[in-house]
Design a protein around this motif. Structure first.
Motif, mmCIF file in Angstrom:
data_model
loop_
_atom_site.group_PDB
_atom_site.id
_atom_site.type_symbol
_atom_site.label_atom_id
_atom_site.label_comp_id
_atom_site.label_asym_id
_atom_site.label_seq_id
_atom_site.Cartn_x
_atom_site.Cartn_y
_atom_site.Cartn_z
ATOM 1 N N PRO A 39 50.641 -13.687 45.438
ATOM 2 C CA PRO A 39 49.665 -13.362 44.399
ATOM 3 C C PRO A 39 48.564 -12.456 44.945
ATOM 4 O O PRO A 39 48.216 -12.526 46.124
ATOM 5 C CB PRO A 39 49.090 -14.716 43.993
ATOM 6 C CG PRO A 39 49.354 -15.606 45.144
ATOM 7 C CD PRO A 39 50.602 -15.082 45.807
ATOM 8 N N ARG A 40 48.056 -11.612 44.080
ATOM 9 C CA ARG A 40 46.966 -10.722 44.482
ATOM 10 C C ARG A 40 45.678 -11.528 44.570
ATOM 11 O O ARG A 40 45.430 -12.395 43.735
ATOM 12 C CB ARG A 40 46.763 -9.635 43.432
ATOM 13 C CG ARG A 40 47.854 -8.639 43.384
ATOM 14 C CD ARG A 40 47.485 -7.596 42.369
ATOM 15 N NE ARG A 40 48.498 -6.569 42.319
ATOM 16 C CZ ARG A 40 48.483 -5.572 41.485
ATOM 17 N NH1 ARG A 40 47.516 -5.460 40.607
ATOM 18 N NH2 ARG A 40 49.437 -4.667 41.500
ATOM 19 N N PRO A 41 44.859 -11.217 45.544
ATOM 20 C CA PRO A 41 43.566 -11.909 45.595
ATOM 21 C C PRO A 41 42.696 -11.421 44.440
ATOM 22 O O PRO A 41 42.777 -10.275 44.023
ATOM 23 C CB PRO A 41 42.988 -11.493 46.942
ATOM 24 C CG PRO A 41 43.695 -10.230 47.298
ATOM 25 C CD PRO A 41 45.045 -10.299 46.641
ATOM 26 N N SER A 42 41.894 -12.316 43.915
ATOM 27 C CA SER A 42 41.016 -11.911 42.823
ATOM 28 C C SER A 42 39.910 -11.019 43.383
ATOM 29 O O SER A 42 39.535 -11.130 44.545
ATOM 30 C CB SER A 42 40.438 -13.124 42.116
ATOM 31 O OG SER A 42 39.989 -14.056 43.032
ATOM 32 N N PRO A 43 39.389 -10.132 42.533
ATOM 33 C CA PRO A 43 38.347 -9.230 43.032
ATOM 34 C C PRO A 43 37.088 -10.006 43.403
ATOM 35 O O PRO A 43 36.818 -11.076 42.857
ATOM 36 C CB PRO A 43 38.092 -8.296 41.842
ATOM 37 C CG PRO A 43 38.623 -9.001 40.654
ATOM 38 C CD PRO A 43 39.699 -9.926 41.151
ATOM 39 N N SER A 44 36.349 -9.452 44.322
ATOM 40 C CA SER A 44 35.099 -10.085 44.738
ATOM 41 C C SER A 44 34.112 -10.052 43.588
ATOM 42 O O SER A 44 34.029 -9.067 42.864
ATOM 43 C CB SER A 44 34.499 -9.334 45.924
ATOM 44 O OG SER A 44 35.371 -9.388 47.006
ATOM 45 N N PRO A 45 33.336 -11.103 43.434
ATOM 46 C CA PRO A 45 32.324 -11.080 42.378
ATOM 47 C C PRO A 45 31.241 -10.064 42.724
ATOM 48 O O PRO A 45 30.959 -9.821 43.900
ATOM 49 C CB PRO A 45 31.779 -12.500 42.377
ATOM 50 C CG PRO A 45 32.098 -13.045 43.707
ATOM 51 C CD PRO A 45 33.345 -12.341 44.183
#
Length: 135
Positions: A39-45
């Motif tokens: 899975p792709r890592p979620s973008p940084s907040p």
């Protein structure tokens, strides 16, 4: 094939293969795109720079206090402000009240936003102030 002739030799494997291919296609479609990959890592907040956060807080409180005549609030900690931000707010409110008497509430709101932005930018010019969490 309706005349009772034996099936052609290449048709038998094709008939057996067709349901398997159809099932494989259906199962592959159920897996969704990128199945089997990590899975792709979620973008940084997104983080808000301290001077922008300070400006928002001081402006919000300045507008609120100007609108209600300056009453109905607690100390700077109950407002979520640091001591330094509260100092900016007091300066902004003094100027905003004078501006409101001279030119009305709209002019006071514009001035308080400009002064909040200027004070917070100056305060956080070198990064986060030091001296403890209340600073």
């Amino acid at each position: 094939m309706t005349d009772g002739a034996p099936p052609r030799p290449w048709c038998v494997p094709l008939r057996l293969l067709t349901p398997s291919v159809a099932l494989a296609a259906v199962l592959a479609g159920c897996a969704g795109p990128g199945a089997g990959t990590a899975p792709r890592p979620s973008p940084s907040p997104r983080t808000t720079p301290p001077q922008e956060l300070c400006t928002r807080l001081v402006t919000q409180w300045a507008h609120r206090l100007l609108a209600d005549g300056g009453s109905g609030y607690g100390d700077y900690q109950s407002m979520g402000l640091s001591n330094g931000q509260y100092g900016i707010l007091r300066t902004v409110l003094d100027a905003g009240r004078a501006e409101e008497r001279r030119n009305g509430p709209d002019a006071a709101r514009r001035l308080t936003h400009r002064l909040s932005e200027r004070g917070c930018t100056e305060r956080y010019r070198g990064g986060v102030p030091t001296g403890g969490p209340w600073q």
